[in-house]
Design a protein around this motif. Structure first.
Motif, PDB file in Angstrom:
ATOM      1  N   SER A 286       8.465  -1.363   9.850  1.00  0.00           N
ATOM      2  CA  SER A 286       8.718  -1.372  11.297  1.00  0.00           C
ATOM      3  C   SER A 286      10.167  -1.737  11.614  1.00  0.00           C
ATOM      4  N   LEU A 287      10.690  -2.716  10.897  1.00  0.00           N
ATOM      5  CA  LEU A 287      12.066  -3.149  11.153  1.00  0.00           C
ATOM      6  C   LEU A 287      13.080  -2.090  10.722  1.00  0.00           C
ATOM      7  N   ASP A 288      12.796  -1.372   9.641  1.00  0.00           N
ATOM      8  CA  ASP A 288      13.675  -0.264   9.244  1.00  0.00           C
ATOM      9  C   ASP A 288      13.725   0.810  10.323  1.00  0.00           C
ATOM     10  N   ILE A 289      12.585   1.118  10.900  1.00  0.00           N
ATOM     11  CA  ILE A 289      12.535   2.149  11.937  1.00  0.00           C
ATOM     12  C   ILE A 289      13.312   1.708  13.177  1.00  0.00           C
ATOM     13  N   VAL A 290      13.159   0.447  13.567  1.00  0.00           N
ATOM     14  CA  VAL A 290      13.909  -0.070  14.717  1.00  0.00           C
ATOM     15  C   VAL A 290      15.416   0.041  14.455  1.00  0.00           C
TER      16      VAL A 290
ATOM     17  N   LEU B 230      10.411   4.532   1.362  1.00  0.00           N
ATOM     18  CA  LEU B 230      10.241   3.956   0.025  1.00  0.00           C
ATOM     19  C   LEU B 230       9.391   2.691   0.060  1.00  0.00           C
ATOM     20  N   VAL B 231       9.603   1.840   1.040  1.00  0.00           N
ATOM     21  CA  VAL B 231       8.776   0.629   1.170  1.00  0.00           C
ATOM     22  C   VAL B 231       7.326   1.010   1.421  1.00  0.00           C
ATOM     23  N   LEU B 232       7.121   2.050   2.218  1.00  0.00           N
ATOM     24  CA  LEU B 232       5.768   2.494   2.533  1.00  0.00           C
ATOM     25  C   LEU B 232       5.038   3.027   1.307  1.00  0.00           C
ATOM     26  N   SER B 233       5.782   3.431   0.284  1.00  0.00           N
ATOM     27  CA  SER B 233       5.181   4.064  -0.901  1.00  0.00           C
ATOM     28  C   SER B 233       4.654   3.059  -1.932  1.00  0.00           C
ATOM     29  N   VAL B 234       4.874   1.754  -1.722  1.00  0.00           N
ATOM     30  CA  VAL B 234       4.439   0.754  -2.700  1.00  0.00           C
ATOM     31  C   VAL B 234       3.502  -0.256  -2.052  1.00  0.00           C
ATOM     32  N   ILE B 235       2.740  -0.938  -2.908  1.00  0.00           N
ATOM     33  CA  ILE B 235       1.874  -2.018  -2.448  1.00  0.00           C
ATOM     34  C   ILE B 235       2.564  -3.339  -2.749  1.00  0.00           C
ATOM     35  N   LEU B 236       2.739  -4.166  -1.743  1.00  0.00           N
ATOM     36  CA  LEU B 236       3.449  -5.435  -1.895  1.00  0.00           C
ATOM     37  C   LEU B 236       2.462  -6.586  -2.009  1.00  0.00           C
ATOM     38  N   PRO B 237       2.851  -7.654  -2.710  1.00  0.00           N
ATOM     39  CA  PRO B 237       1.955  -8.813  -2.827  1.00  0.00           C
ATOM     40  C   PRO B 237       1.731  -9.477  -1.476  1.00  0.00           C
ATOM     41  N   LYS B 238       0.548 -10.045  -1.327  1.00  0.00           N
ATOM     42  CA  LYS B 238       0.250 -10.749  -0.088  1.00  0.00           C
ATOM     43  C   LYS B 238       1.104 -12.008   0.021  1.00  0.00           C
ATOM     44  N   THR B 239       1.422 -12.360   1.245  1.00  0.00           N
ATOM     45  CA  THR B 239       2.200 -13.560   1.480  1.00  0.00           C
ATOM     46  C   THR B 239       1.382 -14.790   1.116  1.00  0.00           C
ATOM     47  N   LYS B 240       1.989 -15.705   0.358  1.00  0.00           N
ATOM     48  CA  LYS B 240       1.338 -16.969   0.024  1.00  0.00           C
ATOM     49  C   LYS B 240       1.626 -17.947   1.149  1.00  0.00           C
TER      50      LYS B 240
ATOM     51  N   PHE C  15       6.569 -15.907  11.862  1.00  0.00           N
ATOM     52  CA  PHE C  15       5.552 -14.955  12.311  1.00  0.00           C
ATOM     53  C   PHE C  15       5.169 -13.980  11.197  1.00  0.00           C
ATOM     54  N   ALA C  16       6.148 -13.635  10.348  1.00  0.00           N
ATOM     55  CA  ALA C  16       5.883 -12.685   9.267  1.00  0.00           C
ATOM     56  C   ALA C  16       4.905 -13.231   8.241  1.00  0.00           C
ATOM     57  N   GLN C  17       4.706 -14.550   8.231  1.00  0.00           N
ATOM     58  CA  GLN C  17       3.746 -15.143   7.312  1.00  0.00           C
ATOM     59  C   GLN C  17       2.330 -14.628   7.569  1.00  0.00           C
ATOM     60  N   PHE C  18       2.080 -14.145   8.790  1.00  0.00           N
ATOM     61  CA  PHE C  18       0.726 -13.762   9.191  1.00  0.00           C
ATOM     62  C   PHE C  18       0.567 -12.249   9.342  1.00  0.00           C
ATOM     63  N   ILE C  19       1.577 -11.483   8.946  1.00  0.00           N
ATOM     64  CA  ILE C  19       1.540 -10.021   9.061  1.00  0.00           C
ATOM     65  C   ILE C  19       1.817  -9.428   7.686  1.00  0.00           C
ATOM     66  N   PRO C  20       1.133  -8.355   7.286  1.00  0.00           N
ATOM     67  CA  PRO C  20       1.423  -7.720   5.993  1.00  0.00           C
ATOM     68  C   PRO C  20       2.903  -7.388   5.847  1.00  0.00           C
ATOM     69  N   ARG C  21       3.465  -7.737   4.700  1.00  0.00           N
ATOM     70  CA  ARG C  21       4.902  -7.566   4.500  1.00  0.00           C
ATOM     71  C   ARG C  21       5.350  -6.114   4.635  1.00  0.00           C
ATOM     72  N   ARG C  22       4.549  -5.203   4.111  1.00  0.00           N
ATOM     73  CA  ARG C  22       4.953  -3.805   4.169  1.00  0.00           C
ATOM     74  C   ARG C  22       5.083  -3.335   5.610  1.00  0.00           C
ATOM     75  N   SER C  23       4.144  -3.730   6.469  1.00  0.00           N
ATOM     76  CA  SER C  23       4.215  -3.353   7.885  1.00  0.00           C
ATOM     77  C   SER C  23       5.455  -3.915   8.549  1.00  0.00           C
ATOM     78  N   VAL C  24       5.779  -5.164   8.209  1.00  0.00           N
ATOM     79  CA  VAL C  24       6.969  -5.798   8.785  1.00  0.00           C
ATOM     80  C   VAL C  24       8.229  -5.042   8.376  1.00  0.00           C
ATOM     81  N   LEU C  25       8.384  -4.782   7.079  1.00  0.00           N
ATOM     82  CA  LEU C  25       9.608  -4.160   6.575  1.00  0.00           C
ATOM     83  C   LEU C  25       9.780  -2.737   7.087  1.00  0.00           C
TER      84      LEU C  25
END
Length: 396
Positions: A80-84, A181-191, A68-78
């Motif tokens: 959200s999971l840290d907050i949970v 810290l994850v929120l502070s950077v731009i991550l590459p798009k998922t290939k 499922f993470a293949q279709f969601i921006p990585r930064r949002s995934v990471l």
């Protein structure tokens, strides 16, 4: 080795990893003490069951979450999971029943099962050069090992002024800081490869079971799990029940395991320049097997346990740290998230076997039986690794 930290995105992600690991380390110490507080001499059984539930979450959730993470921006995934994970950690101090431990551990580790493979695949895209990636692996191993040293030491200091339940607050702070810290950077798009959710879920497993080096790695994972399970599950029981020592003595034993692991991690960049990584990994598995079998005969006192845990730390790091290089080499960039998720899930199948075995045997048949059973598993695993890696043409 530290030159890789010049890469800003990786640097921030590494800091996020370190902070989250320290928080997780505090929770690991607190969880062992909580289990002992609730269950006494059966703490190993409770902790083994809790860790088995953790493994079930990892095995079941990681491949699906990765798909499922293949279709969601990585930064949002990471983030959200840290907050949970932070929110769940805040609930752990209020646990009074064993079943509550089991439920919260399942939710917490389900979030971790989705987080870790996504994080690992992100690092491979950020650092495409293998030398840089190797440095990142070593730094990651050092982060885990420093956590093994610093978290117990920090826990020891904190326990002199606060109760162990308060350590869970440190875990939550670590996860919130990681998210920032994850929120502070731009991550590459998922290939993303063109595939369905089902295809993404199963592709990593299909690659894994058709690649000889990875089938050997799976057998090696079982040896790794045997050694670490004995340490994680039974340290508190050995030290506080069998040897009748204090919580601080438990912490020192865990520090010795982390010290052995960190020493190897510091030497690995040199070792991997002159020795094949598979040879290094096999030596590590051999140390693990020998340490466990030695424990069956000799782990009768605390002064023997400390150097034994140090040796098991050496073996653990030698066998575990280079494994991501094998995984990375076995897939195209677009398939790496699925393959890392498969490695994550399958390696934890091994812990699902060894965690409850270590706890159950320790509680019901004695620590000698636990040492012997886990040592035997390590020996059989090493034989299987030789079988899968026996082809002399299979150099990598």
């Amino acid at each position: 080795m530290l030159s890789v930290l010049k890469h800003r995105t990786y640097r921030y992600l590494f800091y996020a990893q370190v902070i989250a690991l320290i928080g997780t380390g505090l929770a690991t110490v607190a969880l062992g003490l909580l289990a002992y507080d609730i269950a006494g001499a059966d703490a190993g059984l409770v902790l083994g069951t809790a860790l088995a539930i953790k493994m079930l979450a990892y095995i079941g959730i990681a491949p699906i979450a990765s798909a499922f993470a293949q279709f969601i921006p990585r930064r949002s995934v990471l983030v959200s999971l840290d907050i949970v994970r932070a929110l769940i950690a805040l609930l752990l101090p209020f646990v009074t029943q064993v079943w509550e431990i089991y439920v919260l551990i399942f939710v917490l580790q389900s979030a971790s099962a989705a987080f870790t493979p996504t994080f690992q695949a992100t690092i491979t895209d950020i650092l495409p050069d293998e030398k840089d990636y190797t440095k990142a692996l070593v730094l990651s191993r050092l982060a885990y090992d420093l956590e093994s040293l610093l978290s117990p030491a920090l826990a020891f200091l904190l326990l002199t002024v606060i109760s162990y339940n308060s350590l869970f607050t440190g875990t939550a702070v670590g996860f919130f800081a990681s998210a920032a810290l994850v929120l502070s950077v731009i991550l590459p798009k998922t290939k993303t490869a063109k595939n369905s959710i089902y295809g993404h879920t199963t592709k990593g497993l299909r690659i894994y079971f058709t690649t000889p080096r990875l089938k050997g790695l799976l057998a090696l994972n079982l040896a790794i799990a045997a050694g670490s399970s004995m340490v994680i599950v039974n340290t508190v029981v050995l030290v506080q029940s069998t040897f009748s020592l204090s919580q601080s003595s438990t912490v020192l034993a865990l520090v010795m395991f982390g010290a052995g692991s960190m020493l190897v991690a510091l030497l690995l960049p040199i070792l991997l320049q002159t020795l094949p990584e598979k040879r290094v990994m096999l030596v590590g598995a051999g140390l693990t097997a020998l340490g466990l079998l030695f424990g069956f005969f000799a782990a009768k006192s605390y002064m023997v346990l400390l150097p034994l845990w140090f040796v098991l730390g050496l073996g653990y790091s030698m066998a575990q740290t280079p494994s991501s290089r094998l995984v990375r080499r076995s897939a195209k960039p677009e398939d790496r998230p699925s393959l890392f998720a498969a490695q994550f899930a399958l390696s934890h199948v091994c812990w699902l076997i060894t965690y409850p075995l270590a706890g159950w045997l320790g509680a019901k048949a004695g620590m000698g039986s636990s040492f012997l059973a886990l040592g035997s598993i390590s020996v059989v695993s090493i034989i299987a690794v030789y079988y899968f890696w026996r082809d002399p043409n299979l150099k990598k």
